[in-house]
Motif scaffolding. Structure first.
Motif, short mmCIF file in Angstrom:
data_model
loop_
_atom_site.label_atom_id
_atom_site.label_comp_id
_atom_site.label_asym_id
_atom_site.label_seq_id
_atom_site.Cartn_x
_atom_site.Cartn_y
_atom_site.Cartn_z
N LEU A 1 -30.79 -7.04 17.86
CA LEU A 1 -31.73 -7.07 16.72
C LEU A 1 -32.24 -5.68 16.35
O LEU A 1 -32.81 -5.50 15.27
N SER B 1 -39.73 0.26 13.64
CA SER B 1 -40.24 -1.01 14.16
C SER B 1 -41.77 -1.02 14.11
O SER B 1 -42.39 -2.03 13.73
N SER C 1 -43.95 -3.57 11.85
CA SER C 1 -44.85 -4.47 12.56
C SER C 1 -46.28 -4.32 12.08
O SER C 1 -47.00 -5.32 11.92
N THR D 1 -38.85 -6.92 17.34
CA THR D 1 -38.23 -7.47 16.13
C THR D 1 -38.10 -8.98 16.23
O THR D 1 -38.41 -9.70 15.26
N HIS D 2 -37.67 -9.46 17.37
CA HIS D 2 -37.53 -10.91 17.57
C HIS D 2 -38.85 -11.63 17.30
O HIS D 2 -38.90 -12.61 16.55
N HIS D 3 -39.92 -11.15 17.91
CA HIS D 3 -41.20 -11.85 17.76
C HIS D 3 -41.79 -11.69 16.36
O HIS D 3 -42.46 -12.60 15.87
N CYS D 4 -41.55 -10.57 15.71
CA CYS D 4 -41.99 -10.44 14.31
C CYS D 4 -41.22 -11.41 13.42
O CYS D 4 -41.80 -12.01 12.50
N ASN D 5 -39.94 -11.60 13.70
CA ASN D 5 -39.15 -12.59 12.96
C ASN D 5 -39.71 -14.00 13.18
O ASN D 5 -39.77 -14.80 12.25
N ARG E 1 -42.76 -14.50 11.08
CA ARG E 1 -42.38 -14.76 9.68
C ARG E 1 -41.84 -16.18 9.50
O ARG E 1 -42.23 -16.89 8.57
N GLU E 2 -40.92 -16.58 10.37
CA GLU E 2 -40.19 -17.84 10.18
C GLU E 2 -40.97 -19.07 10.64
O GLU E 2 -41.01 -20.07 9.93
N ASN F 1 -45.72 -14.05 5.27
CA ASN F 1 -44.87 -13.34 4.33
C ASN F 1 -45.42 -11.93 4.15
O ASN F 1 -46.51 -11.75 3.62
#
Length: 176
Positions: free
Chosen positions: A22, A35, A39, A161-165, A168-169, A174
């Motif tokens: 990622l 990053s 973030s 990055t994983h946890h920020c995704n 978001r998801e 947003n």
């Protein structure tokens, strides 16, 4: 200042490949900077009514996820510090759920969490800024897994990055 390139994929512990994959780019310091900036923008976009929101029963709140990112980076950076100094002492793992439960995330303001995130990330960047290849590639063991500071740095970026995704998801934040 050296370019801190990615480790060879064969050297990355399998469990952590999903994180390192990622991470963008091929320069760790640039990836850490990008990053951090993304973030911080995400954190600043979190509405006040979502800060303590958890998307399902038993899941962490957004503030707990952010605290987890900070705690994990602190642990990974500590490991990188030890290994970069040629410390071959085997390091223990840590229980992320205990950390999340005991981080007092609910008692904190989101701006304080953001400021801690920035301080930890800036410290991580300073740690890596002057490492040479010998320091970056010293192998150590943490949680019964072989790591180098180079690998840990790329895990830090990808884990973030994983946890920020996820924020978001799964939490519907947003930041665009």
């Amino acid at each position: 200042m050296n370019l801190i390139t990615r480790p060879a994929e064969r050297d990355i512990p399998e469990y952590y490949l999903n994180y390192t994959n990622l991470a963008d780019g091929n320069d760790l310091l640039e990836a850490l900077t990008n990053s951090r900036d993304l973030s911080v923008r995400l954190i600043q976009s979190i509405p006040s009514d979502k800060q303590d929101f958890a998307y399902a029963n038993g899941k962490w709140s957004i503030k707990q996820v952010l605290s987890h990112i900070i705690d994990s980076e602190s642990v990974f950076a500590y490991r990188a510090l030890r290994f970069s100094r040629r410390d071959s002492t085997e390091l223990p793992g840590y229980e992320e759920n205990d950390y999340a439960e005991n981080a007092n995330a609910f008692g904190r303001h989101l701006n304080d969490i953001r400021d801690e995130y920035i301080a930890v990330r800036d410290s991580t960047m300073q740690l890596y800024r002057h490492m040479n290849d010998e320091m970056l590639d010293f192998k150590g063991i943490a949680n019964k897994v072989n790591f180098t500071p180079r690998i840990l740095g790329w895990i830090i970026v990808g884990h973030n990055t994983h946890h920020c995704n996820v924020i978001r998801e799964k939490y519907g934040v947003n930041d665009n």
